[in-house]
Design a protein around this motif. Sequence first.
Motif, mmCIF file in Angstrom:
data_model
loop_
_atom_site.group_PDB
_atom_site.id
_atom_site.type_symbol
_atom_site.label_atom_id
_atom_site.label_comp_id
_atom_site.label_asym_id
_atom_site.label_seq_id
_atom_site.Cartn_x
_atom_site.Cartn_y
_atom_site.Cartn_z
ATOM 1 N N ASN A 159 15.602 -37.268 16.021
ATOM 2 C CA ASN A 159 16.197 -36.178 16.682
ATOM 3 C C ASN A 159 16.677 -36.105 17.959
ATOM 4 O OD1 ASN A 159 16.328 -34.164 14.099
ATOM 5 N ND2 ASN A 159 13.882 -34.606 14.274
ATOM 6 N N SER A 162 20.464 -35.262 19.087
ATOM 7 C CA SER A 162 20.607 -33.918 18.826
ATOM 8 C C SER A 162 19.827 -32.982 19.695
ATOM 9 C CB SER A 162 20.632 -33.297 17.341
ATOM 10 O OG SER A 162 19.397 -33.498 16.988
ATOM 11 N N GLN A 166 23.594 -31.189 22.963
ATOM 12 C CA GLN A 166 23.709 -29.880 21.978
ATOM 13 C C GLN A 166 24.987 -30.245 21.102
ATOM 14 O OE1 GLN A 166 24.423 -26.349 24.026
ATOM 15 N NE2 GLN A 166 22.121 -25.983 24.404
ATOM 16 N N LEU A 168 25.926 -32.681 19.507
ATOM 17 C CA LEU A 168 25.767 -33.725 18.212
ATOM 18 C C LEU A 168 24.774 -32.974 17.249
ATOM 19 C CD1 LEU A 168 24.709 -37.322 20.082
ATOM 20 C CD2 LEU A 168 27.006 -36.342 19.251
ATOM 21 N N ARG A 169 24.388 -31.515 17.337
ATOM 22 C CA ARG A 169 23.985 -30.945 16.218
ATOM 23 C C ARG A 169 24.908 -30.322 15.326
ATOM 24 N NH1 ARG A 169 20.251 -27.257 20.732
ATOM 25 N NH2 ARG A 169 19.558 -28.977 21.814
#
Length: 303
Positions: A159, A162, A166, A168-169
């Motif tokens: 994680n 991401s 932001q 890449l979320r």
Amino acid sequence: MKIMNKNTELFAFLRLFLFSTLFFVSLVGLDRLLFASNNVHPVWKYVSNQKHEPIDVLFIGNSHTYTTIDAGMVSHATGLNVRSLTCPSINGEIVAADLEALLNYEVPKVVIAEICPFTAANFEIMRNESVGLVLEHFDGIPDIPVRWKAVSKITGLENVPSGVFQLLRNTMMWSRWTHNNTPRMGYDEYGANRLYGVGYDINYSPEELQLLYSSLAEKDNAGMASQNQNSFQKIMELAEKYGFDLWIYNAPIGIYDQNYKDALLYISMQQKTHSCVRYMDNSMLNLSEIGIDKTDFYDVNHL
């Protein structure tokens, strides 16, 4: 021939390096441009300003902290600079990660932590179903390496991209381009709760609420999780390393199940061997005697 091969390999490496650098710089720039800052916690905003005043007292914890403690009111009453770094539903691991991240920018004189996060055992939930809450909470950490460390420690390396960016979320954060750019949490500049006038219609006295919740909570006998013990050890180590006083308290709201009893016992033992730790036991407070009545409760768990 060997020299040509070496040159080819060198040029290939340089092209890859330049491409990677350009991609990273572009990603950082675009993420900054599209960054949704409306939910960044006020304390992260505060410490990101290099000219901020030193923090005298930091409250840290979950919703039991921001609904119980009004940091701004304490600040005005005492003349001290008091802040509250909180996030709903967090466990001891996140409290320790928050504090470790904050110490990169500010060392408070006193840190006051509420005991509730150290009774929570929602570690897998925070890594899975609630990972978005955790990533959003860490959004405000000013520097990428510090944010990287916090995200990887709580949610795992998968994680980190991401968590750091932001952009890449899965759900793009376009809220800054909309008219609805108001914070979801009701924090003021000190990190205190500002959701006044919102609550349930409660028809119990404070003492009845305590008995009600205690009867429900007696079924929970999980004890203090080893992760929370390790996290408490971590914040004690930080206190000794950075020289701040560590105070632990429990919000006077009647949640004293077996998890709390185990946590209280564990912390009382640590207090005997660690001079930096102080514990304020509110479990025996009579709420009516200190002026708390049913209108002061948001629900059975929160003031």
